[in-house]
Write an enzyme that holds these catalytic residues in place. Sequence first.
Site, short mmCIF file in Angstrom:
data_model
loop_
_atom_site.label_atom_id
_atom_site.label_comp_id
_atom_site.label_asym_id
_atom_site.label_seq_id
_atom_site.Cartn_x
_atom_site.Cartn_y
_atom_site.Cartn_z
N GLY A 186 -9.58 -9.71 7.18
CA GLY A 186 -10.14 -8.37 6.94
C GLY A 186 -9.36 -7.24 7.59
O GLY A 186 -8.64 -7.44 8.58
N TRP A 220 -9.80 -3.09 9.19
CA TRP A 220 -10.78 -2.52 10.11
C TRP A 220 -11.63 -1.40 9.55
O TRP A 220 -12.55 -0.93 10.19
CB TRP A 220 -10.11 -2.04 11.40
CG TRP A 220 -8.79 -1.34 11.23
CD1 TRP A 220 -7.57 -1.88 11.46
CD2 TRP A 220 -8.55 -0.01 10.79
NE1 TRP A 220 -6.58 -0.97 11.18
CE2 TRP A 220 -7.16 0.20 10.78
CE3 TRP A 220 -9.38 1.05 10.41
CZ2 TRP A 220 -6.57 1.39 10.40
CZ3 TRP A 220 -8.80 2.25 10.02
CH2 TRP A 220 -7.41 2.40 10.02
N ASN A 221 -11.34 -0.98 8.34
CA ASN A 221 -12.09 0.19 7.86
C ASN A 221 -13.46 -0.16 7.29
O ASN A 221 -14.39 0.63 7.42
CB ASN A 221 -11.25 0.99 6.86
CG ASN A 221 -10.81 0.15 5.69
OD1 ASN A 221 -10.86 -1.08 5.74
ND2 ASN A 221 -10.38 0.79 4.65
N LYS A 262 -11.23 -14.20 9.32
CA LYS A 262 -10.72 -13.53 10.51
C LYS A 262 -10.86 -12.03 10.33
O LYS A 262 -10.15 -11.41 9.55
CB LYS A 262 -9.24 -13.85 10.76
CG LYS A 262 -8.79 -13.35 12.12
CD LYS A 262 -7.29 -13.19 12.26
CE LYS A 262 -6.76 -11.90 11.75
NZ LYS A 262 -7.22 -10.68 12.44
N SER A 318 -10.49 -8.03 11.37
CA SER A 318 -9.43 -7.29 12.07
C SER A 318 -9.69 -7.36 13.57
O SER A 318 -10.84 -7.33 14.02
CB SER A 318 -9.44 -5.83 11.61
OG SER A 318 -8.73 -5.04 12.54
N PRO A 326 2.92 -4.15 3.96
CA PRO A 326 3.82 -5.07 4.68
C PRO A 326 3.14 -6.39 5.06
O PRO A 326 3.74 -7.46 4.92
CB PRO A 326 4.21 -4.27 5.93
CG PRO A 326 3.99 -2.84 5.57
CD PRO A 326 2.86 -2.81 4.59
N GLU A 355 -5.58 -7.29 -1.37
CA GLU A 355 -6.12 -5.94 -1.54
C GLU A 355 -5.40 -5.05 -0.55
O GLU A 355 -5.67 -5.09 0.66
CB GLU A 355 -7.63 -5.93 -1.25
CG GLU A 355 -8.45 -6.70 -2.26
CD GLU A 355 -8.43 -6.05 -3.64
OE1 GLU A 355 -7.98 -4.91 -3.77
OE2 GLU A 355 -8.85 -6.73 -4.58
N GLY A 373 -2.71 -1.35 0.22
CA GLY A 373 -2.83 0.09 0.40
C GLY A 373 -2.60 0.89 -0.87
O GLY A 373 -2.43 0.35 -1.95
N CYS A 406 -8.75 2.61 1.51
CA CYS A 406 -7.54 2.20 0.78
C CYS A 406 -7.39 2.91 -0.56
O CYS A 406 -6.29 3.22 -0.99
CB CYS A 406 -7.58 0.71 0.55
SG CYS A 406 -9.14 0.20 -0.18
N GLY A 423 -1.43 -4.68 -4.78
CA GLY A 423 -2.03 -6.00 -4.64
C GLY A 423 -2.08 -6.84 -5.89
O GLY A 423 -1.64 -6.43 -6.96
N GLU A 447 -11.41 -8.20 -6.48
CA GLU A 447 -12.65 -8.53 -5.79
C GLU A 447 -13.81 -8.04 -6.66
O GLU A 447 -13.65 -7.20 -7.54
CB GLU A 447 -12.68 -7.87 -4.41
CG GLU A 447 -11.50 -8.32 -3.57
CD GLU A 447 -11.73 -8.27 -2.07
OE1 GLU A 447 -11.63 -7.18 -1.50
OE2 GLU A 447 -11.98 -9.35 -1.48
P1 NAD Z 1 -3.07 -4.65 8.60
O1 NAD Z 1 -2.21 -5.07 7.48
O2 NAD Z 1 -2.45 -4.20 9.85
O3 NAD Z 1 -4.04 -5.84 9.04
C1 NAD Z 1 -4.93 -6.43 8.12
C2 NAD Z 1 -5.34 -7.79 8.63
O4 NAD Z 1 -4.24 -8.68 8.55
C3 NAD Z 1 -5.79 -7.82 10.09
O5 NAD Z 1 -6.89 -8.70 10.21
C4 NAD Z 1 -4.57 -8.37 10.82
O6 NAD Z 1 -4.87 -9.03 12.02
C5 NAD Z 1 -4.04 -9.35 9.80
N1 NAD Z 1 -2.61 -9.66 9.91
C6 NAD Z 1 -1.62 -8.90 10.42
N2 NAD Z 1 -0.45 -9.55 10.31
C7 NAD Z 1 -0.70 -10.74 9.72
C8 NAD Z 1 0.11 -11.84 9.32
N3 NAD Z 1 1.43 -11.84 9.50
N4 NAD Z 1 -0.49 -12.89 8.72
C9 NAD Z 1 -1.83 -12.89 8.50
N5 NAD Z 1 -2.64 -11.88 8.86
C10 NAD Z 1 -2.08 -10.81 9.46
O7 NAD Z 1 -4.06 -3.55 7.98
P2 NAD Z 1 -5.12 -2.65 8.74
O8 NAD Z 1 -4.35 -1.66 9.53
O9 NAD Z 1 -6.15 -3.49 9.42
O10 NAD Z 1 -5.86 -1.93 7.52
C11 NAD Z 1 -5.36 -0.82 6.90
C12 NAD Z 1 -4.67 -1.19 5.62
O11 NAD Z 1 -5.54 -1.94 4.79
C13 NAD Z 1 -4.30 0.02 4.81
O12 NAD Z 1 -3.01 -0.13 4.27
C14 NAD Z 1 -5.33 0.04 3.71
O13 NAD Z 1 -4.95 0.71 2.56
C15 NAD Z 1 -5.57 -1.39 3.49
N6 NAD Z 1 -6.89 -1.60 2.88
C16 NAD Z 1 -6.95 -2.05 1.58
C17 NAD Z 1 -8.17 -2.23 0.97
C18 NAD Z 1 -8.27 -2.71 -0.46
O14 NAD Z 1 -9.32 -3.21 -0.83
N7 NAD Z 1 -7.25 -2.59 -1.27
C19 NAD Z 1 -9.34 -1.97 1.67
C20 NAD Z 1 -9.24 -1.54 2.98
C21 NAD Z 1 -8.00 -1.37 3.58
#
Ligand code: NAD
Length: 487
Positions: free
Chosen positions: A149, A151-152, A175, A177, A230, A249, A251, A283, A457, A461
């Site tokens: 997940g 964090w938003n 897991k 955030s 990324p 899912e 950004g 997002c 993505g 969902e």
């Molecule tokens: P993030 O990519 O930093 O982290 C997301 C999750 O991935 C966290 O739980 C993190 O611990 C985990 N993670 C990090 N590196 C990993 C790896 N190498 N392998 C497996 N897991 C790993 O994102 P964030 O900062 O928590 O959230 C913000 C981002 O999420 C924004 O880009 C936003 O647009 C996107 N988002 C997308 C949606 C959607 O439905 N499309 C919804 C909400 C947020």
Amino acid sequence: MRAQPKASHYINGRFVDDEQGQPLEVIYPATGEVIARLHAATENIVELAIESARAAQEQWARIRPTERGRILRRAADLLYARNDEIAHLETLDTGKPVQETTVADPASAAEVIEFFGGVVAGYNGEYIDFGGPFAYTRREPLGVCVGIGAWNYPIQGAGWKSAPALAMGNAMVFKPSENTPLSTLALAEIYTEAGLPDGLFNVVQGFGDVGAALAGHPQVAKVSLTGSVPTGKKVLSLAGSQMKHATMELGGKSPLIIFDDADVENAVGGAMLANFYSTGQVCSNGTRVFVQDGIYDRFLERLTARTRKIVIGDPLDPDTQMGPLINKAQHEKVTGYIEIGKADGATLHYGGGVPQLQGFEGGFYIEPTIFTGVTDEMRIAREEIFGPVMSVLSFADEAEAIERANDTEFGLSAGVFTKDLPRAHRVIAEIKAGSCWINHYNLAPAELPFGGFKQSGVGRENSLAALAHYSQLKSVYVETGDVDSPY
Ligand code: NAD
């Protein structure tokens, strides 16, 4: 302020901890104070979670879907009943105002759990007639699925991923955030109370390395991530290297197109929802607001007047409309983008500052911010900021709006405001984005698929589409006559 859970992880129907795990502090974003201390999962915790999920899933998959659905619907009822208590916890976890969390967070998770609990029994394979011989298809579960997940929307994300997974007969290891580990533990307790057998929904805490350990685990059949592009690329590559199913899912930098004939108050309301809800940490936000020349001045005037009235402050005060950003790093990122916008020549039309709020000096607050004079090449118009920073751009005609809206690597969402409905449908048909709105923005009901095109993505969902993504299809050919063999 304290929100210490009984333990860090929830495995096989109970709270567990392993103090060897890396310390994980939970910070209340409104004040910066530590409200809980947890541990990231060790290898041992990851193994326990996967193994108990694997063991529980085999039996779960054999249960009649109607009965699986009944347990989910009971969980939804418990979530609805505890809405305010869990919304409060979500506010502590995220800093989002209770005005939002009481209507948008546990309620969205509950709605999706209720939806999948209701539809799963009617979601079956097909019968195919060959004029004598026939075939049928079975929708079979994948096995152990991993949810990771952002964090938003912590509890919403956990609900959106676990509900279709569990409904289809899978187990899920989730897991959250590292920034927002609390509310998913509350969801796990609710599932247990609703009668979900132990092991089917396990929660393990941790940073990216724990996410990678789960996603790369040989016993895992699918990984569903909500996160940044990324991270999505890394997780999708890992899943792909092991031929696992994956839903990403990610950004966006979505366009919101407002035509001259739009109802100006509705368009302004839509643009504000598309940029300022959850302090802009959504997002699907429509952060590139394209406004047609004829309505531009009136739109900006009303947008400014209404933005001025946004109440920023204590997230636990029901009158507060905007809380802080999630943490210091995000605060630095967003203020950094505001500086980049100014340096690149955009006009800071409104906001851009850090409000000084008595009692919340340690919080990660930022004003709702509007840039005008933005060009398509500027970084604030191309990169995801994930904060309340709106870029207002002007355009002359429909063809120009479509071309500029599509000029992005992302494709999560888009919106159009106009009273000309043929034009609305024509424009939306041309936009390369997965989740679109006409005369509204950012609604995500359980019945509607949600997900992105391009870099935003793969997979979807919600809706029946999610059940397809949490199952695999088995085709069964049945001969009713003799075997016609050349041998
Ligand atoms: P993030 O990519 O930093 O982290 C997301 C999750 O991935 C966290 O739980 C993190 O611990 C985990 N993670 C990090 N590196 C990993 C790896 N190498 N392998 C497996 N897991 C790993 O994102 P964030 O900062 O928590 O959230 C913000 C981002 O999420 C924004 O880009 C936003 O647009 C996107 N988002 C997308 C949606 C959607 O439905 N499309 C919804 C909400 C947020």
